[in-house]
Design an enzyme around this catalytic site. Structure first.
Site, PDB file in Angstrom:
ATOM      1  CD  GLU A  50      -3.483  -3.541  -2.476  1.00  0.00           C
ATOM      2  OE1 GLU A  50      -4.104  -3.041  -1.504  1.00  0.00           O
ATOM      3  OE2 GLU A  50      -3.438  -4.756  -2.687  1.00  0.00           O
TER       4      GLU A  50
ATOM      5  CD  GLU B 135     -10.236  -4.133  -0.201  1.00  0.00           C
ATOM      6  OE1 GLU B 135      -9.068  -3.759  -0.330  1.00  0.00           O
ATOM      7  OE2 GLU B 135     -11.138  -3.405   0.271  1.00  0.00           O
TER       8      GLU B 135
ATOM      9  CG  ASN C 207      -1.943  -1.069   1.210  1.00  0.00           C
ATOM     10  OD1 ASN C 207      -1.665  -2.195   1.612  1.00  0.00           O
ATOM     11  ND2 ASN C 207      -3.121  -0.753   0.741  1.00  0.00           N
TER      12      ASN C 207
ATOM     13  CG  ASP D 170      -6.894  -1.081  -0.780  1.00  0.00           C
ATOM     14  OD1 ASP D 170      -7.714  -2.001  -0.942  1.00  0.00           O
ATOM     15  OD2 ASP D 170      -6.198  -0.968   0.247  1.00  0.00           O
TER      16      ASP D 170
END
Length: 209
Positions: free
Chosen positions: A86, A173, A54, A116
C-alpha cells in the site's frame, strides 16, 4: 506498538520518527517479513489469506526494494499475489518518475499494489491512470460521514465509479457501523475494513476470530 513501559504508541507517533532517523527501511522490511511468515503459517492452517504492508516514500526510493520483496516471498514460501503493498498519493508525488519505475518492477513480480487513503492526495486522474495499481482504498474521512453528509456520499460514490471504470478493486476504510456497511454494499464497493468487522487483533487472536 505496545511498549513495555510507555504502553500503546500509535503509528502516527513512531512512524515519523523512524522516517526522520533513517530507520524506515529496516522497520518496513521487518514488518514485511513478519507479515509474510504469519501469512504462510495461516495458509498451512487452512486459511489462504492475503496480507497488506504499507510503504513510505523512503521505501519507494530504494532501488533494491523489488529484489528484496522477491527474496522474502521466496524465503517465506508465499506466492506474489497474496501480498499487497500500500502506498499513498503523496508517497508517489515525492518522486513520480522514480516511484513509477519501482512500482512497475513490483507489478512485474506479481504483487498487488494499492493506493491508500485515496481522495486525500493531489494526484491527477491522468497520473492515476498511468500507475500499475490494482486497488484504491477510499479514505476513512469520507467513509465515516457518508451516512449523514451528502457531499461525502458523493465522493464515495464517485470514487467507487472511478475505480471500477479503471478496472480497479475499491476498498472503503473506516467502516464502523451497519448503516455505512449497507450503503457501501449498495454502491458496489468491493471490500471494506473497519471496526464494524473487527478491531485490530494480535495474530493468534485473529486466527481464532
Amino acid at each position: 506498538w505496545h511498549h513495555p513501559t510507555l504502553g500503546a504508541i500509535p503509528p502516527d507517533q513512531f512512524i515519523p520518527l523512524a522516517e526522520h532517523s533513517g530507520l524506515m527501511q529496516p522497520l518496513t522490511l521487518h514488518v514485511l517479513e513478519l507479515a509474510l511468515r504469519r501469512r504462510a503459517a495461516w495458509a498451512r492452517s487452512g486459511h489462504d489469506l492475503h496480507v497488506a504492508v504499507n510503504l513510505s516514500p523512503n521505501n519507494l526510493l530504494d532501488t533494491r526494494l523489488p529484489e528484496t520483496v522477491a527474496l522474502l516471498l521466496a524465503q517465506t514460501g508465499n506466492p506474489p499475489h497474496v501480498l499487497t503493498l500500500e502506498i499513498t498519493e503523496s508517497t508517489i508525488l515525492a518522486d513520480p518518475a522514480g516511484s513509477l519505475v519501482t512500482l512497475e518492477r513490483l507489478h512485474a513480480l506479481g504483487v498487488k499494489l494499492s493506493i491508500d487513503d485515496f481522495g486525500t492526495g493531489y494526484s491527477s486522474l491522468g497520473r492515476l491512470r498511468e500507475l500499475p495499481i490494482h486497488e484504491v482504498k477510499i479514505d476513512k474521512s469520507f467513509v465515516q460521514r457518508s451516512g449523514e453528509d451528502h457531499r461525502d456520499r458523493a465522493v464515495v460514490r464517485s470514487a467507487v465509479q472511478l475505480g471500477h471504470a479503471l478496472d480497479l478493486e475499491v476498498v472503503a476504510e473506516g467502516v464502523e457501523d451497519a448503516t455505512t456497511y449497507a450503503y457501501l454494499a449498495r454502491e458496489g464497493c468491493d471490500s471494506v475494513q473497519g471496526y464494524y468487522l473487527s478491531r485490530p487483533l494480535p495474530p493468534d487472536e485473529f486466527l481464532d476470530w
